[in-house]
Design an enzyme around this catalytic site. Structure first.
Site, short mmCIF file in Angstrom:
data_model
loop_
_atom_site.label_atom_id
_atom_site.label_comp_id
_atom_site.label_asym_id
_atom_site.label_seq_id
_atom_site.Cartn_x
_atom_site.Cartn_y
_atom_site.Cartn_z
N LYS A 43 -9.07 9.58 3.07
CA LYS A 43 -9.38 8.33 3.67
C LYS A 43 -8.27 8.38 4.56
O LYS A 43 -7.74 9.62 4.91
CB LYS A 43 -7.80 7.64 2.42
CG LYS A 43 -7.49 6.27 2.77
CD LYS A 43 -5.95 5.75 1.98
CE LYS A 43 -5.81 4.58 1.97
NZ LYS A 43 -4.78 3.90 0.43
N SER A 58 -6.90 -0.40 -1.06
CA SER A 58 -6.76 -0.13 -0.07
C SER A 58 -7.71 0.49 0.62
O SER A 58 -7.85 0.81 1.34
CB SER A 58 -5.34 0.31 1.18
OG SER A 58 -4.77 0.99 0.83
N SER A 101 -3.80 1.01 -5.03
CA SER A 101 -4.71 1.48 -3.91
C SER A 101 -6.11 2.52 -4.23
O SER A 101 -7.02 2.29 -3.68
CB SER A 101 -4.39 1.51 -2.75
OG SER A 101 -4.11 0.44 -2.24
N1 GLN Z 1 -2.53 -4.31 -2.57
C1 GLN Z 1 -1.37 -2.99 -2.52
C2 GLN Z 1 -0.30 -4.09 -1.33
O1 GLN Z 1 -0.95 -3.94 0.22
C3 GLN Z 1 -2.01 -2.41 -2.74
C4 GLN Z 1 -1.66 -1.12 -1.42
C5 GLN Z 1 -1.62 0.20 -1.81
O2 GLN Z 1 -1.13 0.36 -3.18
N2 GLN Z 1 -1.30 1.08 -1.12
O3 GLN Z 1 0.37 -3.88 -1.05
#
Ligand code: GLN
Length: 504
Positions: free
Chosen positions: A79, A154, A178
């Site tokens: 990532k 994400s 995410s």
């Molecule tokens: N969807 C969640 C957020 O927007 C989780 C994101 C993540 O785990 N990086 O914060």
């Protein structure tokens, strides 16, 4: 041998036994990338030359008997919020579009020490803020099961790359879901370890008290193998502490948990997580096809000897507001460092320092990141600190207590990963609040620091994957891996997608 259909551990075995080589595996992946990237857009950077060179070097060391581990020679995607020495690390943000880190994240180094070969960097929501990979400044990634849908986020690029055969496994980060949610949307396996298991050194911080790095892969076996390697990372180097929250755990033989047996395992399902809108559950409500798939999975485990029970998990409805208060507060502080002075983007034609800060940050960050910086600064500002931030910290402690009580009764908690399968591209961005509510089943796990795994448990009518979440108490990864392995053994492994034909 159809290389791309192998799991990471199967490929590692084939390389060790001389049935194929690290170079052949890398060539197969690069060919797949060449063919599929136009459609799915999983990567921000593909380092073709470097990947082939590294694969050759690793192959030599395998032949020389220097690299003997399970992932030696296996191509991996990382990532783009994990620093990679000499290779662009953008966090899918304009702010870091030209940032080449002088060092690699400890998690990346652990994999490289084990002989895994880096392919490139995967697309993500900008600074890991989002649930669809659409807030990326590089444009969205498409779901390999249906390119009209998002891959989740994400870590959407990582999940889609695994599903599309554009890598054999990938690293993601999970602040509020995410890793698990894109794994669920793309039909792959994803695990968020107990907070403190994997070094966060070199991970661009979003919510430091919530962030953990973990694997996205094709099988539960891969998950255990990768986690063993990730957990071997060190918290200090030459006497300098790199991550003071790292535990350096002793028992990290996660592969020992790959046993097909859940006899007597006590598994609890939070009642509120099964409720739909009509039943007065969460505002979003659980999609009926997702509910059915999750309950079917529970039934499979019951037949294998687990004791399944529904129970009341207190405070479940407060998880989302508590998470967004804390995550945004931490993000607003963590993102202060992007000011145009030290690294990344700097606005041009500015006359004085404050104007430079302002212009840089206005143009460098996208709308979702700005929204969160503003929200976070607000809940931390004097006058609102007690009312919002402190209150959220108190609720977080209560949520942890509710989990402690649950784990006094159960070995694992079972539930959905997300209320629905992957939405269509463009559907989520217009309503951020609705997108935040979609995190209802994942964020409390981060607030409590728990480990959780997402494994495929079916498809909806439209052919989009559904994920099953298994949550364990702190440091009990082995229990969830065992339950996940048993379920996977009974239900068949990840949908093979690599050869699907999609056209643009
Ligand atoms: N969807 C969640 C957020 O927007 C989780 C994101 C993540 O785990 N990086 O914060």
């Amino acid at each position: 041998m159809e290389l791309l259909s192998l799991s990471a551990s199967e490929l590692g075995r084939a390389i060790r036994e001389g049935r194929t080589t690290a170079v052949e595996a890398m060539e197969a992946v690069l060919e797949q990338i060449e063919e599929k990237e136009k459609i799915y857009h999983c990567y921000v950077t593909v380092d073709t030359e470097g990947a082939l060179r590294r694969a050759e070097e690793v192959q030599k060391r395998i032949v020389a008997g220097e690299l003997t581990g399970p992932l030696a020679g296996v191509p991996v995607a990382v990532k783009d919020n994990l620093c990679t020495q000499g290779l662009l690390t953008t966090c899918s943000s304009r702010m870091l579009r030209n940032f080449i880190p002088p060092y690699s994240a400890e998690a990346v180094k652990s994999l490289e020490r084990a002989g895994a070969v880096l392919i490139g960097k995967t697309n993500m929501d900008e600074f890991a803020m989002g649930s669809t990979t659409e807030t990326s400044v590089c444009g969205p990634t498409c779901n390999p099961h249906n390119p009209e849908h998002v891959p989740g986020g994400s870590s959407g690029g990582s999940a889609a790359a695994v599903a599309a055969g554009e890598c054999f496994f990938a690293l993601g980060s999970d602040t509020g879901g995410s890793i698990r949610q894109p794994a669920s949307h793309c039909g792959v396996v994803g695990l968020k370890p107990t907070y403190g298991t994997v070094s966060r050194f070199g991970l661009v911080a979003y919510g430091s008290s919530l962030d953990q790095i973990g694997p996205l892969c094709r099988t539960v076996e891969d998950c255990a193998v990768i986690l063993e390697i990730l957990a071997s990372g060190k918290g200090e180097e030459k006497g300098i502490i790199r991550d003071s929250t790292l535990m350096e755990r002793e028992e990290v033989d996660f592969t020992a948990a790959l046993i097909e047996d859940v006899t007597g395992m006590r598994i609890g399902i939070p009642k509120a997580w099964l409720a739909d809108r009509a039943a007065g559950g969460t505002e979003e409500g659980l999609d009926s096809e997702v509910r059915e798939a999750v309950l079917n999975a529970a039934e499979v485990l019951r037949k294998k000897g687990a004791v399944i029970e529904e129970f009341d998990l207190d405070l479940a409805e407060y998880a989302v507001p508590t998470y967004y208060t804390i995550a945004c507060a931490e993000a607003s502080s963590n993102l202060e460092r992007f000011d145009g002075v030290k690294y990344g983007y700097r606005a041009e034609s500015v006359e004085e320092l404050h104007q430079m800060y302002k212009k840089t940050r206005s143009a460098g960050f996208g709308p979702e990141v700005k929204r969160r910086i503003m929200l976070g600064s607000f809940v931390l500002s004097s006058g609102y600190y007690d009312a919002f931030y402190l209150k959220a910290l108190r609720v977080k402690a209560m949520i942890k207590k509710a989990f402690d009580e649950a784990f006094a009764k159960y070995d694992c908690i079972l539930g959905p990963v997300a209320p629905t399968t992957a939405p269509k591209l463009g559907e989520s961005l217009s309503d951020p609040l609705k997108m935040y509510l979609g995190d209802i089943y994942t964020v409390s796990v981060n607030l409590a620091g728990l480990p959780a795994v997402s494994i495929p448990c079916g498809m909806d009518k439209r052919g989009l994957p559904i994920g099953l979440q298994l949550i364990g108490d702190c440091f009990q990864e082995k229990k969830i891996l065992r339950a996940a392995y048993t379920y996977e053994s009974c239900s068949g492994r990840t949908v093979k997608l690599y050869n699907r034909r999609h056209r643009r």
